[in-house]
Design an enzyme around this catalytic site. Structure first.
Site, PDB file in Angstrom:
ATOM      1  N   ASP A   1       0.863  -1.187   0.000  1.00 37.05           N
ATOM      2  CA  ASP A   1       0.000   0.000   0.000  1.00 37.05           C
ATOM      3  C   ASP A   1       0.899   1.236   0.000  1.00 37.05           C
ATOM      4  OD1 ASP A   1      -2.267   1.727   0.296  1.00 37.05           O
ATOM      5  OD2 ASP A   1      -3.319   0.128   1.325  1.00 37.05           O
TER       6      ASP A   1
ATOM      7  N   HIS B   1       2.337   1.911  -3.193  1.00 35.47           N
ATOM      8  CA  HIS B   1       1.494   2.874  -3.896  1.00 35.47           C
ATOM      9  C   HIS B   1       2.072   4.285  -3.829  1.00 35.47           C
ATOM     10  CE1 HIS B   1      -2.286   0.135  -3.292  1.00 35.47           C
ATOM     11  NE2 HIS B   1      -1.367  -0.398  -4.074  1.00 35.47           N
TER      12      HIS B   1
END
Length: 187
Positions: free
Chosen positions: A73, A96
């Site tokens: 993430d 991310h």
């Protein structure tokens, strides 16, 4: 769920920590002031959901530097009520990237101000630098955001300002975000 949770800490230094395969956020910083996070090594598989490396909310004067973060993430996520954050010399990837938001999902969210990302490297991330806001939900603001001296290698989307976060043709009418975004600088 988070591995390390810092709430209402003032004048703290978190350093030389390794976090491996957290089941949720690796480090969560909230309601804190004058916090330094340095020389952290955070690792999770690229396929692991909700494993943000460092998550910051409702805090002031946070410095994150000389760290290596690779997760499934966000390497660093910054949400409401954050003021004066410096991210310097962070290596991010996989993951991310570094995200401000999502903003505008909840009523009465506090502004995000004075965020600087400097001298950092992104390798093999889905995103590089991202600001994400919900469409047509609640008002808010993100201002004085600076990205400077950034290196990116094999990054799918280097810079994103997404004002329709979590929107798809099936569930969104393309309404405008109510978040005010001003004074962003990319050097």
């Amino acid at each position: 769920m988070q591995s390390l949770f810092f709430n209402k800490v003032t004048n703290g230094v978190i350093q030389n920590i390794r976090s491996l395969n957290s089941k949720g956020f690796h480090v969560f910083v909230t309601n804190c002031a004058n916090i330094k996070l340095r020389r952290l090594h955070i690792t999770a598989p690229s396929t692991s959901p909700n494993t943000d490396g460092i998550h910051v909310s409702h805090s002031i004067n946070v410095k994150i530097f000389k760290s290596v973060i690779g997760t499934g993430d966000d390497c660093v996520s910054i949400i409401q009520g954050v003021n004066n954050v410096t991210i310097n010399r962070v290596n991010c990837g996989p993951g991310h990237g570094i995200s401000i938001g999502s903003l505008g999902k909840y009523q009465n969210e506090l502004e995000v101000r004075e965020v600087r990302v400097l001298n950092s490297t992104f390798v093999g991330t889905d995103n590089g630098l991202r600001i994400k806001t919900w469409p047509d939900k609640y008002p808010g603001a993100a201002s004085h955001i600076t990205f400077s001296d950034i290196t990116m290698k094999n990054v799918k989307r280097p810079i994103i300002i997404d004002q329709e976060y979590q929107c798809s043709p099936a569930n969104c009418n393309k309404k405008v975000s109510l978040i005010s975004s001003s004074k962003q600088t990319i050097l």
